[in-house]
Motif scaffolding. Structure first.
Motif, PDB file in Angstrom:
ATOM      1  N   ASN A 362      22.302 -21.634  -4.827  1.00 55.76           N
ATOM      2  CA  ASN A 362      23.742 -21.375  -4.893  1.00 55.76           C
ATOM      3  C   ASN A 362      24.080 -19.965  -5.358  1.00 55.76           C
ATOM      4  OD1 ASN A 362      24.479 -23.909  -3.972  1.00 55.76           O
ATOM      5  ND2 ASN A 362      24.519 -24.802  -6.024  1.00 55.76           N
ATOM      6  N   THR A 363      23.154 -19.303  -6.029  1.00 53.60           N
ATOM      7  CA  THR A 363      23.398 -17.932  -6.515  1.00 53.60           C
ATOM      8  C   THR A 363      22.643 -16.888  -5.693  1.00 53.60           C
ATOM      9  OG1 THR A 363      21.606 -18.219  -8.139  1.00 53.60           O
ATOM     10  CG2 THR A 363      23.853 -18.652  -8.894  1.00 53.60           C
ATOM     11  N   ARG A 364      21.996 -17.339  -4.631  1.00 48.52           N
ATOM     12  CA  ARG A 364      21.108 -16.452  -3.861  1.00 48.52           C
ATOM     13  C   ARG A 364      21.848 -15.281  -3.212  1.00 48.52           C
ATOM     14  NH1 ARG A 364      18.580 -13.419  -1.834  1.00 48.52           N
ATOM     15  NH2 ARG A 364      16.755 -13.542  -0.465  1.00 48.52           N
ATOM     16  N   PHE A 365      23.100 -15.471  -2.800  1.00 49.17           N
ATOM     17  CA  PHE A 365      23.863 -14.388  -2.173  1.00 49.17           C
ATOM     18  C   PHE A 365      24.047 -13.228  -3.143  1.00 49.17           C
ATOM     19  CE2 PHE A 365      28.122 -12.767  -0.565  1.00 49.17           C
ATOM     20  CZ  PHE A 365      27.575 -12.080   0.504  1.00 49.17           C
ATOM     21  N   PHE A 366      24.252 -13.542  -4.427  1.00 50.04           N
ATOM     22  CA  PHE A 366      24.365 -12.501  -5.452  1.00 50.04           C
ATOM     23  C   PHE A 366      23.074 -11.685  -5.510  1.00 50.04           C
ATOM     24  CE2 PHE A 366      23.776 -10.971  -9.799  1.00 50.04           C
ATOM     25  CZ  PHE A 366      24.981 -10.357 -10.059  1.00 50.04           C
ATOM     26  N   GLY A 367      21.921 -12.343  -5.421  1.00 51.34           N
ATOM     27  CA  GLY A 367      20.645 -11.641  -5.432  1.00 51.34           C
ATOM     28  C   GLY A 367      20.507 -10.683  -4.278  1.00 51.34           C
ATOM     29  N   CYS A 368      20.961 -11.114  -3.088  1.00 49.86           N
ATOM     30  CA  CYS A 368      20.889 -10.246  -1.915  1.00 49.86           C
ATOM     31  C   CYS A 368      21.760  -9.010  -2.090  1.00 49.86           C
ATOM     32  CB  CYS A 368      21.319 -11.023  -0.670  1.00 49.86           C
ATOM     33  SG  CYS A 368      21.440 -10.000   0.820  1.00 49.86           S
ATOM     34  N   LEU A 369      23.037  -9.208  -2.467  1.00 50.39           N
ATOM     35  CA  LEU A 369      23.972  -8.080  -2.584  1.00 50.39           C
ATOM     36  C   LEU A 369      23.535  -7.075  -3.634  1.00 50.39           C
ATOM     37  CD1 LEU A 369      27.607  -9.489  -2.304  1.00 50.39           C
ATOM     38  CD2 LEU A 369      26.178  -8.455  -0.541  1.00 50.39           C
ATOM     39  N   CYS A 445      18.081   7.689   4.639  1.00 51.60           N
ATOM     40  CA  CYS A 445      17.085   7.345   3.616  1.00 51.60           C
ATOM     41  C   CYS A 445      15.685   7.320   4.218  1.00 51.60           C
ATOM     42  CB  CYS A 445      17.382   5.963   3.018  1.00 51.60           C
ATOM     43  SG  CYS A 445      18.827   5.917   1.953  1.00 51.60           S
ATOM     44  N   ASP A 446      14.678   7.470   3.367  1.00 51.77           N
ATOM     45  CA  ASP A 446      13.305   7.414   3.848  1.00 51.77           C
ATOM     46  C   ASP A 446      12.979   5.991   4.325  1.00 51.77           C
ATOM     47  OD1 ASP A 446      11.633   5.934   1.511  1.00 51.77           O
ATOM     48  OD2 ASP A 446      13.219   7.172   0.639  1.00 51.77           O
ATOM     49  N   GLU A 447      11.896   5.883   5.072  1.00 50.11           N
ATOM     50  CA  GLU A 447      11.525   4.607   5.706  1.00 50.11           C
ATOM     51  C   GLU A 447      11.254   3.509   4.675  1.00 50.11           C
ATOM     52  OE1 GLU A 447       8.117   2.953   8.778  1.00 50.11           O
ATOM     53  OE2 GLU A 447       8.598   5.094   8.789  1.00 50.11           O
ATOM     54  N   LYS A 448      10.671   3.872   3.542  1.00 51.81           N
ATOM     55  CA  LYS A 448      10.341   2.878   2.512  1.00 51.81           C
ATOM     56  C   LYS A 448      11.606   2.261   1.923  1.00 51.81           C
ATOM     57  CE  LYS A 448       6.965   2.302  -1.188  1.00 51.81           C
ATOM     58  NZ  LYS A 448       5.955   2.998  -2.037  1.00 51.81           N
ATOM     59  N   THR A 449      12.614   3.099   1.663  1.00 56.50           N
ATOM     60  CA  THR A 449      13.878   2.597   1.118  1.00 56.50           C
ATOM     61  C   THR A 449      14.580   1.712   2.138  1.00 56.50           C
ATOM     62  OG1 THR A 449      14.143   4.593  -0.232  1.00 56.50           O
ATOM     63  CG2 THR A 449      16.110   3.259   0.144  1.00 56.50           C
ATOM     64  N   GLN A 450      14.636   2.180   3.396  1.00 59.92           N
ATOM     65  CA  GLN A 450      15.255   1.373   4.451  1.00 59.92           C
ATOM     66  C   GLN A 450      14.557   0.025   4.594  1.00 59.92           C
ATOM     67  OE1 GLN A 450      15.797   3.228   8.250  1.00 59.92           O
ATOM     68  NE2 GLN A 450      16.788   5.047   7.409  1.00 59.92           N
ATOM     69  N   SER A 451      13.238   0.043   4.519  1.00 60.94           N
ATOM     70  CA  SER A 451      12.471  -1.194   4.650  1.00 60.94           C
ATOM     71  C   SER A 451      12.822  -2.178   3.544  1.00 60.94           C
ATOM     72  CB  SER A 451      10.967  -0.876   4.623  1.00 60.94           C
ATOM     73  OG  SER A 451      10.222  -2.066   4.684  1.00 60.94           O
ATOM     74  N   ARG A 452      12.924  -1.683   2.281  1.00 63.41           N
ATOM     75  CA  ARG A 452      13.279  -2.560   1.160  1.00 63.41           C
ATOM     76  C   ARG A 452      14.659  -3.185   1.376  1.00 63.41           C
ATOM     77  NH1 ARG A 452      10.456  -1.153  -3.796  1.00 63.41           N
ATOM     78  NH2 ARG A 452      12.034  -2.166  -5.077  1.00 63.41           N
ATOM     79  N   VAL A 453      15.613  -2.358   1.863  1.00 68.01           N
ATOM     80  CA  VAL A 453      16.981  -2.823   2.053  1.00 68.01           C
ATOM     81  C   VAL A 453      17.074  -3.872   3.158  1.00 68.01           C
ATOM     82  CG1 VAL A 453      19.274  -2.114   2.863  1.00 68.01           C
ATOM     83  CG2 VAL A 453      18.084  -0.763   1.125  1.00 68.01           C
ATOM     84  N   PHE A 454      16.482  -3.571   4.323  1.00 69.93           N
ATOM     85  CA  PHE A 454      16.606  -4.505   5.448  1.00 69.93           C
ATOM     86  C   PHE A 454      15.713  -5.731   5.285  1.00 69.93           C
ATOM     87  CE2 PHE A 454      18.533  -0.711   7.295  1.00 69.93           C
ATOM     88  CZ  PHE A 454      19.700  -1.270   7.800  1.00 69.93           C
ATOM     89  N   ASP A 455      14.651  -5.612   4.504  1.00 65.29           N
ATOM     90  CA  ASP A 455      13.865  -6.805   4.138  1.00 65.29           C
ATOM     91  C   ASP A 455      14.733  -7.784   3.362  1.00 65.29           C
ATOM     92  OD1 ASP A 455      11.538  -6.003   5.338  1.00 65.29           O
ATOM     93  OD2 ASP A 455      10.542  -5.342   3.503  1.00 65.29           O
ATOM     94  N   LEU A 456      15.555  -7.257   2.457  1.00 66.82           N
ATOM     95  CA  LEU A 456      16.430  -8.112   1.645  1.00 66.82           C
ATOM     96  C   LEU A 456      17.471  -8.811   2.505  1.00 66.82           C
ATOM     97  CD1 LEU A 456      16.875  -5.706  -1.389  1.00 66.82           C
ATOM     98  CD2 LEU A 456      15.986  -8.026  -1.548  1.00 66.82           C
ATOM     99  N   PHE A 457      18.103  -8.057   3.416  1.00 67.63           N
ATOM    100  CA  PHE A 457      19.085  -8.648   4.323  1.00 67.63           C
ATOM    101  C   PHE A 457      18.435  -9.726   5.208  1.00 67.63           C
ATOM    102  CE2 PHE A 457      22.021  -4.786   4.122  1.00 67.63           C
ATOM    103  CZ  PHE A 457      23.076  -5.500   3.583  1.00 67.63           C
ATOM    104  N   ASN A 458      17.326  -9.370   5.819  1.00 70.65           N
ATOM    105  CA  ASN A 458      16.669 -10.272   6.775  1.00 70.65           C
ATOM    106  C   ASN A 458      16.146 -11.528   6.085  1.00 70.65           C
ATOM    107  OD1 ASN A 458      15.953 -10.749   9.499  1.00 70.65           O
ATOM    108  ND2 ASN A 458      13.831 -10.229   9.030  1.00 70.65           N
ATOM    109  N   GLU A 459      15.571 -11.343   4.913  1.00 70.73           N
ATOM    110  CA  GLU A 459      15.053 -12.477   4.137  1.00 70.73           C
ATOM    111  C   GLU A 459      16.177 -13.454   3.793  1.00 70.73           C
ATOM    112  OE1 GLU A 459      12.566 -13.128  -0.073  1.00 70.73           O
ATOM    113  OE2 GLU A 459      13.474 -11.189   0.414  1.00 70.73           O
ATOM    114  N   ALA A 460      17.309 -12.910   3.340  1.00 73.82           N
ATOM    115  CA  ALA A 460      18.446 -13.763   2.985  1.00 73.82           C
ATOM    116  C   ALA A 460      18.976 -14.504   4.216  1.00 73.82           C
ATOM    117  CB  ALA A 460      19.554 -12.919   2.358  1.00 73.82           C
ATOM    118  N   TRP A 461      19.076 -13.796   5.333  1.00 71.47           N
ATOM    119  CA  TRP A 461      19.575 -14.418   6.564  1.00 71.47           C
ATOM    120  C   TRP A 461      18.658 -15.550   7.017  1.00 71.47           C
ATOM    121  CZ3 TRP A 461      17.872 -13.481  11.942  1.00 71.47           C
ATOM    122  CH2 TRP A 461      18.721 -14.104  12.868  1.00 71.47           C
ATOM    123  N   GLN A 462      17.341 -15.306   7.002  1.00 74.39           N
ATOM    124  CA  GLN A 462      16.375 -16.324   7.431  1.00 74.39           C
ATOM    125  C   GLN A 462      16.401 -17.550   6.513  1.00 74.39           C
ATOM    126  OE1 GLN A 462      12.564 -14.369   7.742  1.00 74.39           O
ATOM    127  NE2 GLN A 462      13.079 -13.412   9.697  1.00 74.39           N
TER     128      GLN A 462
END
Length: 468
Positions: A362-369, A445-462
């Motif tokens: 129930n609090t997972r969306f907060f973790g993503c944002l 942003c560098d590739e590593k930062t972008q990867s961390r960010v989109f990993d978080l979005f994609n993980e939450a969506w999945q």
């Protein structure tokens, strides 16, 4: 004595006064004479968004008034925090009471919690923070002085790499202890009578909903260059945004409405914890830590403990570690918390691991944002520029007095205006404004930062976090 407002204003005389007060806690007749001192920057630009942090190495004599022979040569290693920003921005920070709460954490609250748990459990759940030296928080002055942990071998981990398993387990363990001790203390003490600055008006909850709504819009715009790759993800997020924000709004800051009210750190991520090792080892090597200190309490408040845990995990670990060890980390938190509360005589009913996991979802969306926001702000080059661009109070004393006086006159009416329901969209946008430019530079942003960010979005969506 003139209290400095920034590192460049630190004087020998001021150091002598505050260190004499510090020594007088154990030796009432003590006085300190400084021989020499050196001021250095305490954090790189971008590592600290709310304060100027300074390191001071000082050398001096501690003299006992009643004995001329009691001359002790001593070295002091200090870590000092000042408010950042213009006079109006600093008054705004004071209105929100964050820095007052941080000062109370160091000067009184953690000592109260540690006394409580020591009497109840034999010091089994001690909370580690840097030693308090001196502090003042008034309408005119703010400064917080602690001992510099780096002098005792404490170091931070590399924020770009994320915490490995031994470090995240230790960080999780200490967070669970803080939550368990403060929850148990809250159940048997009138915390808010003693510390009224921890009471937060309901209007701030509404303003945070507006802030998160603006933040989501900002993320979606910043990720435009990845829209085709993550088309379904962002379509789901946009479609369900309002419902998700309402869900966030159901996470109140009023302890009476919380299932488990406890003291939350509020900004517990890689940069705000320092580790100590048994041997003198490089932090790049895979050595388990011996101890940990929780630092930087500027966002502390009473709220749902799961928000603190979400913040820790999704700001400070990589997708790879979460895939392999998330369940182990969550089990460790739950086991530590429930064992500690039982030992402290306050059992939490209806919070078996299955119940805990339901609250986690129930609090997972907060973790993503918050994970996405902190990763962009702290790992990007744009974030590193932010502190350099921050305004400050004039160095001219006459001008500074006028700026401070005007800010005091203006801040009350401005705050009341922004707390009005009709103005909260504007207020939320203004809260986001300092970070908006940084977030909008995601594509560069560098590739590593972008990867961390989109990993978080994609993980939450999945995981179905964006579904309502």
């Amino acid at each position: 004595m003139t209290t400095p407002r920034k590192g460049s204003e630190i004087t020998k005389e001021w150091l002598e006064v505050i260190l004499t007060k510090y020594e007088a806690k154990t030796t009432p007749d003590a006085s300190v004479q400084i021989i020499t001192f050196l001021v250095n920057l305490g954090a790189d630009p971008g590592n600290n968004f709310q304060a100027e942090v300074i390191k001071v190495a000082a050398e001096g004599y501690v003299r006992g008034v009643t004995s001329d022979s009691n001359n002790n040569h001593k070295h002091y290693n200090l870590f000092i925090k000042f408010l950042l920003g213009t006079a109006l921005e600093q008054q705004g920070a004071r209105m929100m009471n964050g820095h007052r709460r941080e000062l109370l954490i160091y000067s009184d609250i953690i000592a109260d919690l540690n006394d409580f748990q020591a009497k109840t459990s034999g010091d089994k759940y001690h909370i580690n923070i840097p030693e308090f030296v001196y502090g003042i928080c008034t309408d005119d002055d703010y400064v917080l002085v602690m001992k510099d942990l780096s002098a005792d071998g404490y170091v931070t981990k590399n924020k770009h790499d994320g915490l490995d398993l031994p470090h995240i387990l230790m960080a999780t363990d200490r967070l669970a202890r803080l939550h368990a001790v403060s929850y148990s203390f809250y159940k048997s003490h009138d915390f808010f009578h003693k510390y009224p600055s921890f009471t937060i008006a309901e209007q701030w909850t509404n303003m945070m909903k507006v802030f998160f709504s603006s933040l989501i819009d900002c993320f979606i715009k910043a990720a435009e260059f990845k829209k085709e790759e993550y088309k379904m993800l962002f379509s789901t997020l946009e479609s369900n945004k309002e419902a998700l924000i309402e869900k966030l709004g159901d996470m109140p800051m009023n302890p009476k409405k919380l299932k488990i009210p406890c003291l939350a750190h509020g900004d517990y991520w890689t940069n705000n914890m320092m580790f100590q090792y048994d041997n003198d080892v490089s932090t790049d090597q895979m050595f388990p830590p011996h101890n940990i200190m929780m630092i930087d309490w500027g966002n502390t408040m009473f709220r749902d403990p799961l928000l603190d845990l979400q913040y820790l995990i999704y700001t400070s670990t990589t997708l790879s570690l979460r895939k392999q060890h998330l369940e182990e980390i969550l089990h460790h938190y739950h086991s530590t918390f429930t064992t500690a509360t039982n030992d402290l005589g306050v059992r939490v009913d209806n919070w078996e691991f299955q119940d805990f996991m339901e609250d986690w979802k129930n609090t997972r969306f907060f973790g993503c944002l918050t994970g996405v926001m902190v990763n962009i702000l702290s790992l990007s080059k744009a974030g590193g520029k932010y502190q350099k661009q921050k305004g400050s109070i004039s160095s001219n004393k006459f001008k500074a007095k006028i700026e401070i006086k005007l800010s005091k006159l203006l801040i009350g009416p401005i705050t009341k205006l922004f707390l009005l329901p009709s103005m909260q969209k504007v207020a939320g946008d203004m809260m986001l404004k300092p970070f908006k430019k940084i977030i909008m530079e995601l594509e560069s942003c560098d590739e590593k930062t972008q990867s961390r960010v989109f990993d978080l979005f994609n993980e939450a969506w999945q995981q179905g976090v964006f579904d309502v």
